[in-house]
Design a protein around this motif. Sequence first.
Motif: not given
Length: 142
Positions: A127-138
């Motif tokens: 869950g943490f990784e999916r969140f991070y990948y989704e919002y990484e640029d932000f």
Amino acid sequence: MFSKQEAQQLKKEFWTAFGKSFPRKWILYDTKIKDMSFKFYADNKKAEVSLDIEMKDEVFRNAYYEKIWSLEDILKDYIGEFHKDEHFTLENGKTISRIWVEQYGVSIFNKNTWQQTFEFFLEKMDGFERFYYEYEDFIKDV
């Protein structure tokens, strides 16, 4: 009680078993942001998955923390309820910012709880990784 050597051996077996059960490359320290990392932790009472923001410069540390915190409701969708502490003090006295989830009632020294711990690690870190990948640029745009 275990001797120091027995405890060390059990810890080694625990982490080896986790790696064999879920052979996957995790982000962990490879966030591409210096001093920001995802971590697994387990002891004799609980298991944790955390995002640690460890920049020495408090301005940068707070900026990254605020970026992630601005996505609080979205993060909850990925990992469920979590704890946060903008000024978390480590055992060595260092202050970091930390966001984490924890599970009590498991122990690195009780093989009967290992599978439960491994599944918790998998679910929450994924869950943490999916969140991070989704919002990484932000998140990186500080």
